[in-house]
Design an enzyme around this catalytic site. Structure first.
Site, PDB file in Angstrom:
ATOM      1  NE  ARG A 102      -1.993  -5.435  -0.131  1.00  0.00           N
ATOM      2  CZ  ARG A 102      -1.369  -4.727   0.501  1.00  0.00           C
ATOM      3  NH1 ARG A 102      -0.734  -4.941   1.561  1.00  0.00           N
ATOM      4  NH2 ARG A 102      -1.233  -3.446  -0.109  1.00  0.00           N
ATOM      5  CG  HIS A 129       0.925  -1.128  -4.405  1.00  0.00           C
ATOM      6  ND1 HIS A 129      -0.386  -1.185  -4.349  1.00  0.00           N
ATOM      7  CD2 HIS A 129       1.303  -1.119  -3.159  1.00  0.00           C
ATOM      8  CE1 HIS A 129      -0.851  -1.232  -2.932  1.00  0.00           C
ATOM      9  NE2 HIS A 129       0.282  -0.945  -2.256  1.00  0.00           N
ATOM     10  CD  GLN A 132       0.949   3.448  -1.656  1.00  0.00           C
ATOM     11  OE1 GLN A 132       0.164   2.868  -0.855  1.00  0.00           O
ATOM     12  NE2 GLN A 132       0.984   4.775  -1.472  1.00  0.00           N
ATOM     13  CG  ASP A 221       8.159  -0.165  -1.101  1.00  0.00           C
ATOM     14  OD1 ASP A 221       7.937  -0.265  -0.048  1.00  0.00           O
ATOM     15  OD2 ASP A 221       8.014  -0.970  -1.940  1.00  0.00           O
ATOM     16  CB  CYS A 261       3.741   2.796  -0.436  1.00  0.00           C
ATOM     17  SG  CYS A 261       4.938   1.434  -0.227  1.00  0.00           S
ATOM     18  NE  ARG A 289      -3.651   2.748  -1.170  1.00  0.00           N
ATOM     19  CZ  ARG A 289      -3.044   1.555  -0.929  1.00  0.00           C
ATOM     20  NH1 ARG A 289      -1.917   1.376  -0.156  1.00  0.00           N
ATOM     21  NH2 ARG A 289      -3.694   0.419  -1.326  1.00  0.00           N
TER      22      ARG A 289
HETATM   23  N1  NVA Z   1       6.837  -3.330  -1.867  1.00  0.00           N
HETATM   24  C1  NVA Z   1       6.045  -3.660  -0.821  1.00  0.00           C
HETATM   25  C2  NVA Z   1       4.988  -2.604  -0.659  1.00  0.00           C
HETATM   26  C3  NVA Z   1       4.230  -2.750   0.756  1.00  0.00           C
HETATM   27  C4  NVA Z   1       2.719  -1.843   0.639  1.00  0.00           C
HETATM   28  C5  NVA Z   1       5.613  -4.898  -0.526  1.00  0.00           C
HETATM   29  O1  NVA Z   1       5.184  -5.627  -1.618  1.00  0.00           O
HETATM   30  O2  NVA Z   1       5.700  -5.668   0.575  1.00  0.00           O
HETATM   31  N1   CP Z   2       1.072   0.823   1.284  1.00  0.00           N
HETATM   32  C1   CP Z   2       0.167  -0.258   1.425  1.00  0.00           C
HETATM   33  O1   CP Z   2      -0.298  -0.753   0.528  1.00  0.00           O
HETATM   34  O2   CP Z   2       0.131  -0.515   2.797  1.00  0.00           O
HETATM   35  P1   CP Z   2      -0.657  -1.798   3.221  1.00  0.00           P
HETATM   36  O3   CP Z   2       0.312  -2.950   3.145  1.00  0.00           O
HETATM   37  O4   CP Z   2      -0.702  -1.403   4.842  1.00  0.00           O
HETATM   38  O5   CP Z   2      -1.994  -1.826   2.691  1.00  0.00           O
END
Ligand code: NVA
Ligand code: CP
Length: 303
Positions: A102, A129, A132, A221, A261, A289
């Site tokens: 990540r 992502h 997801q 989102d 998500c 997930r």
């Molecule tokens: N678009 C959000 C997704 C979180 C799972 C982010 O990048 O924070």
């Molecule tokens: N949806 C998602 O990726 O959640 P987290 O940020 O909790 O991993």
């Protein structure tokens, strides 16, 4: 040849196979049958950003597969003190069998994948992502029994990782996709152009009125993704009026489903009422997930 999952385009040839494998292994495991397909394998999970779902679902997924996962917070490993991504990749490749990363930047995941001799999976970056969106498509398939031909609308930040992966993922799956977002937050052109190559209807608009008409799936989102915190105040102003509420849900098809998500910020991108009503499948989505990533890990390890 080793395979990575960094963009939805990495699964353009076997997206539905992976989804079906996730659905099959979920059923098997819930029937108490063993799904230990990665016995003795180890997953390294590097995190540069916070996570609840990604961390827990990858770790529990690997346990169900008979393997083991190691959490590597960036500040706990030497990467956080300046060791190069290249050396990190070369070293981890000697210990573990798959890496999940990540990352703040898409280029960093690509750099890690370039130097790793083992599969690298994106656990989210600034551009996409994919785990997801594979999960979301699996959840849609469970509820709608098909993907091809469905009408999907995403409302909110059109330029974020979810929007880009939805554009590619829906298009690969044969779904028509509409992104509804203020002009300032429209997707990067590359993702729109790539989506259009799959021959589905791709629409980007800032018109929120009636945006959900004739829609099978509605998704949103956060308006403030991780890394965008400095623009929070401006963003809350810019996205005003783009909240998914009862009214928008009521003009979709009567059997439309709602996806998010998570984490959700109620009263902003969606009302709590919509997110927690029966049309919402957000907690199936969160659970999936784990099952989708089980299928992804099994598929990547096969090569
Ligand atoms: N678009 C959000 C997704 C979180 C799972 C982010 O990048 O924070
Ligand atoms: N949806 C998602 O990726 O959640 P987290 O940020 O909790 O991993």
């Amino acid at each position: 040849m080793k395979r990575n999952l960094i963009s939805m385009l990495d699964v353009k040839d076997d997206l539905e196979e992976i989804i079906d494998l996730g659905i099959k292994l979920k059923k098997k495991s819930k029937n108490d049958e063993s799904i230990e397909l990665l016995k003795g394998k180890t997953l390294g999970m590097i995190f540069e950003k916070s996570s609840t779902r990604t961390r827990v679902s990858f770790e529990t997924g690997m346990t169900k597969l008979g393997g083991h996962a190691i959490f590597l917070g960036k500040s706990d490993i030497q990467l956080g003190r300046g060791e190069t991504i290249e050396d990190t990749a070369l070293v981890l490749s000697r210990y573990v069998d798959i890496i999940m990363f990540r990352a703040m930047k898409n280029e960093d995941i690509k750099e890690l994948a370039k130097h790793s001799t083992i599969p690298v999976i994106s656990g989210l970056d600034d551009k996409e992502h994919p785990c997801q969106v594979i999960t979301d498509l699996m959840t849609i398939k469970e509820h709608k029994k098909k993907l091809n031909g469905l009408n999907f609308v995403y409302i909110g930040d059109g330029a974020n990782n979810m929007s880009h992966s939805y554009l590619l993922g829906c298009a690969i799956a044969g779904m028509n996709i509409k992104i509804v977002s203020p002009k300032k937050y429209w997707p990067i052109k590359y993702y729109i152009d790539e989506a259009k190559k799959f021959g589905v209807k791709v629409e980007v608009t800032d018109i929120i009125e009636n945006a959900t008409k004739n829609t099978d799936v509605i998704a949103t989102d956060t308006w403030v993704s991780m890394g965008d915190e400095a623009q929070k105040e401006q963003r809350l102003k810019d996205f005003k009026g783009y909240t998914v509420d009862k009214k928008l849900m009521s003009i979709a098809k009567p059997d439309a489903i709602f996806l998010h998500c998570l984490p959700a910020y109620y009263g902003y991108e969606v009302t709590k009422e919509v997110a927690h009503e029966p049309q919402s499948v957000i907690f199936d989505e969160a659970e999936n997930r784990m099952w989708a990533q089980i299928a992804i890990m099994v598929t990547l390890c096969k090569n």
